[in-house]
Design a protein around this motif. Sequence first.
Motif, PDB file in Angstrom:
ATOM      1  N   TRP A 307       0.808  -1.217   0.000  1.00  0.00           N
ATOM      2  CA  TRP A 307       0.000   0.000   0.000  1.00  0.00           C
ATOM      3  C   TRP A 307       0.843   1.270   0.000  1.00  0.00           C
ATOM      4  O   TRP A 307       0.369   2.325  -0.440  1.00  0.00           O
ATOM      5  CB  TRP A 307      -0.959   0.016   1.191  1.00  0.00           C
ATOM      6  N   VAL A 308       2.088   1.217   0.461  1.00  0.00           N
ATOM      7  CA  VAL A 308       2.918   2.419   0.545  1.00  0.00           C
ATOM      8  C   VAL A 308       2.995   3.128  -0.803  1.00  0.00           C
ATOM      9  O   VAL A 308       2.915   4.359  -0.875  1.00  0.00           O
ATOM     10  CB  VAL A 308       4.329   2.084   1.068  1.00  0.00           C
ATOM     11  N   PHE A 309       3.151   2.383  -1.876  1.00  0.00           N
ATOM     12  CA  PHE A 309       3.232   3.021  -3.194  1.00  0.00           C
ATOM     13  C   PHE A 309       1.974   3.845  -3.459  1.00  0.00           C
ATOM     14  O   PHE A 309       2.056   5.006  -3.879  1.00  0.00           O
ATOM     15  CB  PHE A 309       3.409   1.990  -4.314  1.00  0.00           C
ATOM     16  N   TYR A 310       0.788   3.256  -3.258  1.00  0.00           N
ATOM     17  CA  TYR A 310      -0.466   3.945  -3.575  1.00  0.00           C
ATOM     18  C   TYR A 310      -0.662   5.166  -2.670  1.00  0.00           C
ATOM     19  O   TYR A 310      -1.205   6.184  -3.107  1.00  0.00           O
ATOM     20  CB  TYR A 310      -1.638   2.986  -3.434  1.00  0.00           C
ATOM     21  N   GLU A 311      -0.210   5.069  -1.419  1.00  0.00           N
ATOM     22  CA  GLU A 311      -0.317   6.209  -0.511  1.00  0.00           C
ATOM     23  C   GLU A 311       0.572   7.353  -0.978  1.00  0.00           C
ATOM     24  O   GLU A 311       0.140   8.509  -1.033  1.00  0.00           O
ATOM     25  CB  GLU A 311       0.058   5.793   0.911  1.00  0.00           C
ATOM     26  N   VAL A 312       1.822   7.031  -1.308  1.00  0.00           N
ATOM     27  CA  VAL A 312       2.748   8.075  -1.757  1.00  0.00           C
ATOM     28  C   VAL A 312       2.255   8.686  -3.067  1.00  0.00           C
ATOM     29  O   VAL A 312       2.277   9.910  -3.250  1.00  0.00           O
ATOM     30  CB  VAL A 312       4.175   7.522  -1.913  1.00  0.00           C
ATOM     31  N   PHE A 313       1.786   7.846  -3.988  1.00  0.00           N
ATOM     32  CA  PHE A 313       1.292   8.381  -5.251  1.00  0.00           C
ATOM     33  C   PHE A 313       0.099   9.308  -5.009  1.00  0.00           C
ATOM     34  O   PHE A 313      -0.004  10.382  -5.619  1.00  0.00           O
ATOM     35  CB  PHE A 313       0.876   7.266  -6.213  1.00  0.00           C
ATOM     36  N   GLY A 314      -0.827   8.907  -4.134  1.00  0.00           N
ATOM     37  CA  GLY A 314      -1.993   9.746  -3.852  1.00  0.00           C
ATOM     38  C   GLY A 314      -1.592  11.106  -3.310  1.00  0.00           C
ATOM     39  O   GLY A 314      -2.140  12.136  -3.726  1.00  0.00           O
ATOM     40  N   LEU A 315      -0.616  11.133  -2.390  1.00  0.00           N
ATOM     41  CA  LEU A 315      -0.141  12.399  -1.826  1.00  0.00           C
ATOM     42  C   LEU A 315       0.561  13.235  -2.887  1.00  0.00           C
ATOM     43  O   LEU A 315       0.398  14.461  -2.941  1.00  0.00           O
ATOM     44  CB  LEU A 315       0.787  12.129  -0.649  1.00  0.00           C
ATOM     45  N   PHE A 316       1.357  12.579  -3.728  1.00  0.00           N
ATOM     46  CA  PHE A 316       2.050  13.297  -4.797  1.00  0.00           C
ATOM     47  C   PHE A 316       1.049  13.887  -5.785  1.00  0.00           C
ATOM     48  O   PHE A 316       1.165  15.054  -6.185  1.00  0.00           O
ATOM     49  CB  PHE A 316       3.008  12.350  -5.525  1.00  0.00           C
ATOM     50  N   ARG A 317       0.062  13.114  -6.178  1.00  0.00           N
ATOM     51  CA  ARG A 317      -0.945  13.618  -7.111  1.00  0.00           C
ATOM     52  C   ARG A 317      -1.687  14.812  -6.521  1.00  0.00           C
ATOM     53  O   ARG A 317      -1.954  15.802  -7.203  1.00  0.00           O
ATOM     54  CB  ARG A 317      -1.926  12.513  -7.484  1.00  0.00           C
ATOM     55  N   LEU A 318      -2.000  14.744  -5.213  1.00  0.00           N
ATOM     56  CA  LEU A 318      -2.643  15.868  -4.543  1.00  0.00           C
ATOM     57  C   LEU A 318      -1.746  17.099  -4.597  1.00  0.00           C
ATOM     58  O   LEU A 318      -2.219  18.226  -4.826  1.00  0.00           O
ATOM     59  CB  LEU A 318      -2.962  15.495  -3.092  1.00  0.00           C
ATOM     60  N   ALA A 319      -0.448  16.899  -4.420  1.00  0.00           N
ATOM     61  CA  ALA A 319       0.496  18.018  -4.489  1.00  0.00           C
ATOM     62  C   ALA A 319       0.507  18.638  -5.888  1.00  0.00           C
ATOM     63  O   ALA A 319       0.578  19.863  -6.031  1.00  0.00           O
ATOM     64  CB  ALA A 319       1.900  17.547  -4.112  1.00  0.00           C
ATOM     65  N   VAL A 320       0.444  17.802  -6.912  1.00  0.00           N
ATOM     66  CA  VAL A 320       0.447  18.323  -8.286  1.00  0.00           C
ATOM     67  C   VAL A 320      -0.821  19.138  -8.549  1.00  0.00           C
ATOM     68  O   VAL A 320      -0.767  20.226  -9.139  1.00  0.00           O
ATOM     69  CB  VAL A 320       0.576  17.191  -9.319  1.00  0.00           C
ATOM     70  N   ILE A 321      -1.963  18.629  -8.111  1.00  0.00           N
ATOM     71  CA  ILE A 321      -3.223  19.359  -8.284  1.00  0.00           C
ATOM     72  C   ILE A 321      -3.135  20.724  -7.586  1.00  0.00           C
ATOM     73  O   ILE A 321      -3.509  21.760  -8.149  1.00  0.00           O
ATOM     74  CB  ILE A 321      -4.401  18.538  -7.741  1.00  0.00           C
ATOM     75  N   ALA A 322      -2.627  20.715  -6.357  1.00  0.00           N
ATOM     76  CA  ALA A 322      -2.478  21.974  -5.616  1.00  0.00           C
ATOM     77  C   ALA A 322      -1.511  22.911  -6.328  1.00  0.00           C
ATOM     78  O   ALA A 322      -1.741  24.125  -6.406  1.00  0.00           O
ATOM     79  CB  ALA A 322      -2.000  21.687  -4.194  1.00  0.00           C
ATOM     80  N   GLN A 323      -0.427  22.363  -6.870  1.00  0.00           N
ATOM     81  CA  GLN A 323       0.563  23.186  -7.549  1.00  0.00           C
ATOM     82  C   GLN A 323       0.004  23.783  -8.846  1.00  0.00           C
ATOM     83  O   GLN A 323       0.290  24.940  -9.173  1.00  0.00           O
ATOM     84  CB  GLN A 323       1.822  22.373  -7.845  1.00  0.00           C
ATOM     85  N   GLN A 324      -0.798  23.032  -9.574  1.00  0.00           N
ATOM     86  CA  GLN A 324      -1.407  23.567 -10.789  1.00  0.00           C
ATOM     87  C   GLN A 324      -2.309  24.758 -10.475  1.00  0.00           C
ATOM     88  O   GLN A 324      -2.342  25.741 -11.226  1.00  0.00           O
ATOM     89  CB  GLN A 324      -2.195  22.465 -11.501  1.00  0.00           C
ATOM     90  N   ILE A 325      -3.023  24.668  -9.357  1.00  0.00           N
ATOM     91  CA  ILE A 325      -3.880  25.781  -8.944  1.00  0.00           C
ATOM     92  C   ILE A 325      -3.027  26.943  -8.436  1.00  0.00           C
ATOM     93  O   ILE A 325      -3.280  28.114  -8.763  1.00  0.00           O
ATOM     94  CB  ILE A 325      -4.873  25.308  -7.864  1.00  0.00           C
TER      95      ILE A 325
END
Length: 358
Positions: A307-325
Amino acid sequence: MDVSPVPGAGLVREEDAFDVRAVTDWLREQDVDPGLRAELDVEPEVRQFSTGASNLTYLLRYPRRDLVLRRPPSGRKARGAHDMAREFTIQSRLQPVFPYVPRMVALCGDEDVLGSDFYVMERIDGTILGRDLPAGTDLSEGQVRRLCTGVLDRLVELHSVDAEKAGLGDLGKGRGYVERQVAGWSERFRRARTDDVGDFEEVMAWLDAHRPEDVGSCVIHNDFRFDNVVLDENLEVRGVLDWEMATVGDPLMDLGGALAYWVQADDDPSFQQFRRQPTHLPGMLTRAEVVEYYAMRTGLSVSPEDWVFYEVFGLFRLAVIAQQIYYRYHHGQTTNEAFAIFGPAVGYLEQRCQGRIR
């Protein structure tokens, strides 16, 4: 007219205002049901929903009918994002087999009307949970748990939809979804990075080196959260909103994205500031318990190590969404001061990713 306020719908920000008469004239030309056509003799009262930071969402209040209009934001947009036709088509095809999707009214591809594509749909009446339960709502731990599992059951139900039969098979690109997502979101971050945030290179390299094979392929929502769910008076799911990022892909990637927003009671104070849904309540499942419940309901095997991979990816994707905004705010493409905190939020998420990796 029903003048009862709709939570989250306030005055339209000046920079987000649009030509209401043009929309009304356009709606009158569409093939709508007779009940709605009778409403279109007057211009609607317009309010803007404050939730969400991607597409702009407005309430159109007619005497006996509420509609919702969705359109892209102004300023630079990430490539492939804010595709109104895609969002409209997905919901149109999914609604007959997944009845929690709002009913679509019409799609406008004529940019002369508002300056961009947009679409209109019916509003689903009900309660949308925010950071905390509505005032006066007192739930036992058992009730909170039933609320939690009831919402998760809708995600499981969505993942069981046959994409081909729903006419959504063309959304998928076949095997390699996880690989494409890691590469795609890494590229998006690099394009949207500003000089006042970290580079995420360590995180992106780790994700690329540790990405698993796809565990399956199904219809996924890609932004499944409590504040995208409409509840009835019994706190059961009446509707699921915001299908902007829906596609056909790996179900565990969908779950990982959902749990990036799942702030639980024992998280550190910095992460507590991210909480926008009542996932901290006694009786609410923890992230680990959500994974266990989902695995039990779907038959998938997911170890804590996997699960660690999916957790890290989810947090990273959230960071990208925030950064785009944040990119739009940083470059003066929006004056909404609420977006100023997105830069520091991206910095925290990089640290959180690095902590989970270690």
